[in-house]
Design a protein around this motif. Structure first.
Motif, PDB file in Angstrom:
ATOM      1  N   MET A   1       0.829  -1.193   0.000  1.00  0.00           N
ATOM      2  CA  MET A   1       0.000   0.000   0.000  1.00  0.00           C
ATOM      3  C   MET A   1       0.870   1.253   0.000  1.00  0.00           C
ATOM      4  N   GLU A   2       1.962   1.197   0.745  1.00  0.00           N
ATOM      5  CA  GLU A   2       2.869   2.344   0.812  1.00  0.00           C
ATOM      6  C   GLU A   2       3.474   2.636  -0.559  1.00  0.00           C
ATOM      7  N   LYS A   3       3.788   1.596  -1.311  1.00  0.00           N
ATOM      8  CA  LYS A   3       4.361   1.788  -2.648  1.00  0.00           C
ATOM      9  C   LYS A   3       3.359   2.485  -3.571  1.00  0.00           C
ATOM     10  N   ILE A   4       2.097   2.090  -3.483  1.00  0.00           N
ATOM     11  CA  ILE A   4       1.053   2.717  -4.308  1.00  0.00           C
ATOM     12  C   ILE A   4       0.881   4.176  -3.909  1.00  0.00           C
ATOM     13  N   ARG A   5       0.869   4.442  -2.613  1.00  0.00           N
ATOM     14  CA  ARG A   5       0.723   5.819  -2.133  1.00  0.00           C
ATOM     15  C   ARG A   5       1.891   6.677  -2.603  1.00  0.00           C
ATOM     16  N   MET A   6       3.095   6.145  -2.538  1.00  0.00           N
ATOM     17  CA  MET A   6       4.267   6.898  -2.966  1.00  0.00           C
ATOM     18  C   MET A   6       4.229   7.151  -4.470  1.00  0.00           C
ATOM     19  N   THR A   7       3.813   6.144  -5.238  1.00  0.00           N
ATOM     20  CA  THR A   7       3.714   6.299  -6.684  1.00  0.00           C
ATOM     21  C   THR A   7       2.686   7.366  -7.039  1.00  0.00           C
ATOM     22  N   LEU A  11       3.372  10.908  -8.975  1.00  0.00           N
ATOM     23  CA  LEU A  11       2.648  11.256 -10.200  1.00  0.00           C
ATOM     24  C   LEU A  11       1.948  12.607 -10.067  1.00  0.00           C
ATOM     25  N   VAL A  12       1.331  12.853  -8.924  1.00  0.00           N
ATOM     26  CA  VAL A  12       0.645  14.126  -8.716  1.00  0.00           C
ATOM     27  C   VAL A  12       1.648  15.280  -8.698  1.00  0.00           C
ATOM     28  N   MET A  13       2.767  15.098  -8.018  1.00  0.00           N
ATOM     29  CA  MET A  13       3.777  16.153  -7.970  1.00  0.00           C
ATOM     30  C   MET A  13       4.352  16.429  -9.361  1.00  0.00           C
ATOM     31  N   ASP A  14       4.557  15.371 -10.156  1.00  0.00           N
ATOM     32  CA  ASP A  14       5.035  15.545 -11.525  1.00  0.00           C
ATOM     33  C   ASP A  14       4.011  16.310 -12.350  1.00  0.00           C
ATOM     34  N   LEU A  15       2.743  15.964 -12.210  1.00  0.00           N
ATOM     35  CA  LEU A  15       1.678  16.653 -12.934  1.00  0.00           C
ATOM     36  C   LEU A  15       1.622  18.127 -12.560  1.00  0.00           C
ATOM     37  N   ILE A  16       1.716  18.433 -11.282  1.00  0.00           N
ATOM     38  CA  ILE A  16       1.685  19.824 -10.829  1.00  0.00           C
ATOM     39  C   ILE A  16       2.868  20.594 -11.413  1.00  0.00           C
ATOM     40  N   GLY A  49      -8.849  14.812  -7.556  1.00  0.00           N
ATOM     41  CA  GLY A  49      -8.258  13.609  -8.148  1.00  0.00           C
ATOM     42  C   GLY A  49      -7.459  12.812  -7.136  1.00  0.00           C
ATOM     43  N   VAL A  50      -6.710  13.504  -6.302  1.00  0.00           N
ATOM     44  CA  VAL A  50      -5.921  12.824  -5.270  1.00  0.00           C
ATOM     45  C   VAL A  50      -6.844  12.122  -4.278  1.00  0.00           C
ATOM     46  N   ILE A  51      -7.913  12.792  -3.886  1.00  0.00           N
ATOM     47  CA  ILE A  51      -8.868  12.178  -2.958  1.00  0.00           C
ATOM     48  C   ILE A  51      -9.511  10.952  -3.599  1.00  0.00           C
ATOM     49  N   ALA A  52      -9.911  11.070  -4.865  1.00  0.00           N
ATOM     50  CA  ALA A  52     -10.537   9.939  -5.555  1.00  0.00           C
ATOM     51  C   ALA A  52      -9.569   8.765  -5.670  1.00  0.00           C
ATOM     52  N   VAL A  55      -9.296   7.141  -2.183  1.00  0.00           N
ATOM     53  CA  VAL A  55     -10.488   6.359  -1.861  1.00  0.00           C
ATOM     54  C   VAL A  55     -10.506   5.070  -2.675  1.00  0.00           C
ATOM     55  N   GLY A  56     -10.132   5.159  -3.961  1.00  0.00           N
ATOM     56  CA  GLY A  56     -10.078   3.959  -4.803  1.00  0.00           C
ATOM     57  C   GLY A  56      -9.078   2.946  -4.284  1.00  0.00           C
ATOM     58  N   ALA A  57      -7.905   3.427  -3.854  1.00  0.00           N
ATOM     59  CA  ALA A  57      -6.891   2.524  -3.305  1.00  0.00           C
ATOM     60  C   ALA A  57      -7.373   1.897  -2.001  1.00  0.00           C
ATOM     61  N   PHE A  58      -8.050   2.669  -1.166  1.00  0.00           N
ATOM     62  CA  PHE A  58      -8.579   2.152   0.095  1.00  0.00           C
ATOM     63  C   PHE A  58      -9.607   1.054  -0.162  1.00  0.00           C
ATOM     64  N   ILE A  59     -10.523   1.301  -1.091  1.00  0.00           N
ATOM     65  CA  ILE A  59     -11.546   0.305  -1.417  1.00  0.00           C
ATOM     66  C   ILE A  59     -10.908  -0.936  -2.025  1.00  0.00           C
ATOM     67  N   ALA A  60      -9.930  -0.743  -2.919  1.00  0.00           N
ATOM     68  CA  ALA A  60      -9.259  -1.889  -3.534  1.00  0.00           C
ATOM     69  C   ALA A  60      -8.556  -2.741  -2.483  1.00  0.00           C
TER      70      ALA A  60
END
Length: 68
Positions: A1-7, A11-16, A49-52, A55-60
């Motif tokens: 889970m930590e790896k997904i959160r870090m990824t 990605l969000v920081m790169d997009l910004i 988008g980050v919140i979504a 939430v998607g990762a939490f549900i998965a």
């Protein structure tokens, strides 16, 4: 889970960063009212988008789709 959160964070920081470099100041005055409103709208969209994604990762994780 930590790896997904870090990824997702990377990605969000790169997009910004890419959006900031691409949009930059619109005119010689550094933008105006409409530019400021656009940045607030796009910032809200990024946060949503980050919140979504979170939430998607939490549900998965809860349904066992991540294999952990």
């Amino acid at each position: 889970m930590e790896k997904i959160r870090m990824t997702l964070t990377l990605l969000v920081m790169d997009l910004i960063g890419r959006l900031g470099a691409r949009l930059g100041p619109v005119d010689e005055r550094g933008g105006g009212r409409n530019t400021d409103e656009g940045f607030h709208i796009s910032g809200g969209a990024i946060v949503a988008g980050v919140i979504a994604a979170g939430v998607g990762a939490f549900i998965a994780q809860k349904v066992g789709a991540l294999g952990e």
